[in-house]
Scaffold this motif. Structure first.
Motif, mmCIF file in Angstrom:
data_model
loop_
_atom_site.group_PDB
_atom_site.id
_atom_site.type_symbol
_atom_site.label_atom_id
_atom_site.label_comp_id
_atom_site.label_asym_id
_atom_site.label_seq_id
_atom_site.Cartn_x
_atom_site.Cartn_y
_atom_site.Cartn_z
ATOM 1 N N LEU A 152 -25.909 6.744 -3.688
ATOM 2 C CA LEU A 152 -25.506 7.724 -4.693
ATOM 3 C C LEU A 152 -24.075 7.463 -5.144
ATOM 4 O O LEU A 152 -23.270 6.947 -4.363
ATOM 5 N N PRO A 153 -23.751 7.836 -6.384
ATOM 6 C CA PRO A 153 -22.345 7.741 -6.805
ATOM 7 C C PRO A 153 -21.498 8.556 -5.826
ATOM 8 O O PRO A 153 -21.907 9.647 -5.409
ATOM 9 N N THR A 154 -20.354 8.028 -5.466
ATOM 10 C CA THR A 154 -19.518 8.662 -4.442
ATOM 11 C C THR A 154 -18.082 8.782 -4.923
ATOM 12 O O THR A 154 -17.549 7.859 -5.550
ATOM 13 N N VAL A 155 -17.473 9.939 -4.604
ATOM 14 C CA VAL A 155 -16.066 10.165 -4.911
ATOM 15 C C VAL A 155 -15.371 10.548 -3.611
ATOM 16 O O VAL A 155 -15.791 11.469 -2.920
ATOM 17 N N LEU A 156 -14.318 9.805 -3.271
ATOM 18 C CA LEU A 156 -13.505 10.069 -2.085
ATOM 19 C C LEU A 156 -12.225 10.748 -2.545
ATOM 20 O O LEU A 156 -11.541 10.248 -3.457
ATOM 21 N N ASP A 157 -11.911 11.901 -1.941
ATOM 22 C CA ASP A 157 -10.701 12.616 -2.325
ATOM 23 C C ASP A 157 -9.479 11.727 -2.146
ATOM 24 O O ASP A 157 -9.339 11.031 -1.127
ATOM 25 N N ALA B 2 -15.504 15.485 -13.602
ATOM 26 C CA ALA B 2 -14.586 14.652 -14.388
ATOM 27 C C ALA B 2 -14.423 13.258 -13.779
ATOM 28 O O ALA B 2 -14.351 12.259 -14.508
ATOM 29 N N ALA B 3 -14.399 13.186 -12.448
ATOM 30 C CA ALA B 3 -14.190 11.896 -11.766
ATOM 31 C C ALA B 3 -15.313 10.901 -12.028
ATOM 32 O O ALA B 3 -15.094 9.694 -11.981
ATOM 33 N N VAL B 4 -16.507 11.410 -12.310
ATOM 34 C CA VAL B 4 -17.646 10.511 -12.566
ATOM 35 C C VAL B 4 -18.089 10.549 -14.027
ATOM 36 O O VAL B 4 -19.174 10.079 -14.369
ATOM 37 N N LEU C 6 -13.947 2.726 3.838
ATOM 38 C CA LEU C 6 -14.959 3.677 3.390
ATOM 39 C C LEU C 6 -15.148 3.591 1.879
ATOM 40 O O LEU C 6 -16.265 3.556 1.381
ATOM 41 N N ARG C 7 -14.042 3.529 1.157
ATOM 42 C CA ARG C 7 -14.118 3.451 -0.300
ATOM 43 C C ARG C 7 -14.881 2.203 -0.755
ATOM 44 O O ARG C 7 -15.758 2.277 -1.605
ATOM 45 N N GLN C 8 -14.573 1.072 -0.131
ATOM 46 C CA GLN C 8 -15.238 -0.168 -0.521
ATOM 47 C C GLN C 8 -16.726 -0.143 -0.177
ATOM 48 O O GLN C 8 -17.560 -0.543 -0.996
ATOM 49 N N LEU C 9 -17.070 0.311 1.019
ATOM 50 C CA LEU C 9 -18.475 0.308 1.442
ATOM 51 C C LEU C 9 -19.350 1.251 0.619
ATOM 52 O O LEU C 9 -20.531 0.975 0.416
ATOM 53 N N ALA D 298 -16.849 3.954 -3.773
ATOM 54 C CA ALA D 298 -16.377 5.265 -4.211
ATOM 55 C C ALA D 298 -15.248 5.176 -5.214
ATOM 56 O O ALA D 298 -14.425 4.253 -5.180
ATOM 57 N N VAL D 299 -15.199 6.174 -6.064
ATOM 58 C CA VAL D 299 -14.065 6.424 -6.937
ATOM 59 C C VAL D 299 -13.081 7.227 -6.098
ATOM 60 O O VAL D 299 -13.499 8.149 -5.373
#
Length: 165
Positions: free
Chosen positions: A120-125, A85-87, A152-155, A158-159
């Motif tokens: 790769l697309p990335t999702v951070l909890d 769902a997040a992506v 980390l999110r910016q680099l 990540a969502v």
């Protein structure tokens, strides 16, 4: 200023090289990896004396045919439905470990969300935002980097979404 291990001074891992190139403040934590430990992430938390809710594992999943990185606390599990769902996907399943290794350039238990061979697309909890710093793999077993979750999110572009449970 970043603390540098001997390994990092001689070039480091792709993750630490990426952090240094971005000018991000981070700390390297090295520990002796025990291959018999049942959980890489919990081993890291124990070895560093850090709460498991601040140590995050990097998992690679297949979301509708696209490899996607999920970064979740080692104390919990990845919610595959929430990741999809997040992506904007429908279905997610854990990726084949050999494919994850080939695609990221890292070995299982040492996959970092940073400096991967293929972006790769990335999702951070979302729980990461509650901490001043979190720890993630620095690109090999027994090596972690501690950094601000927003860095980390910016680099990783990540969502931020609730994908851990």
């Amino acid at each position: 200023m970043a603390k540098k291990s001997k390994k990092q001074q001689s070039g480091g891992t792709p993750a630490t090289v990426a952090l240094t190139a971005a000018g991000v403040t981070y700390t390297v934590h090295a520990y002796d990896h025990d291959p018999s430990h049942p959980s890489y992430g919990e081993e890291a938390a124990e070895a560093m004396g850090v709460s498991p809710d601040r140590v995050f594992k990097t998992l690679v999943a297949d979301v509708d045919g696209t490899l996607t990185v999920a970064v979740v606390p080692v104390a919990g599990q990845l919610d595959l439905k929430a990741l999809a769902a997040a992506v904007g996907g429908k279905r997610a399943a854990m990726a084949d470990p050999a494919l994850a290794e080939r695609t990221t350039g890292y070995v299982r238990g040492g996959i970092s969300p940073l400096g991967q061979r293929k972006k790769l697309p990335t999702v951070l909890d979302a729980s990461a935002a509650a901490h001043a710093t979190i720890c993630v793999s620095a690109g090999r077993r027994g090596l972690e980097v501690e950094l601000a979750p927003e860095d980390l999110r910016q680099l990783t572009e990540a969502v931020l979404a609730p994908v851990g449970r």
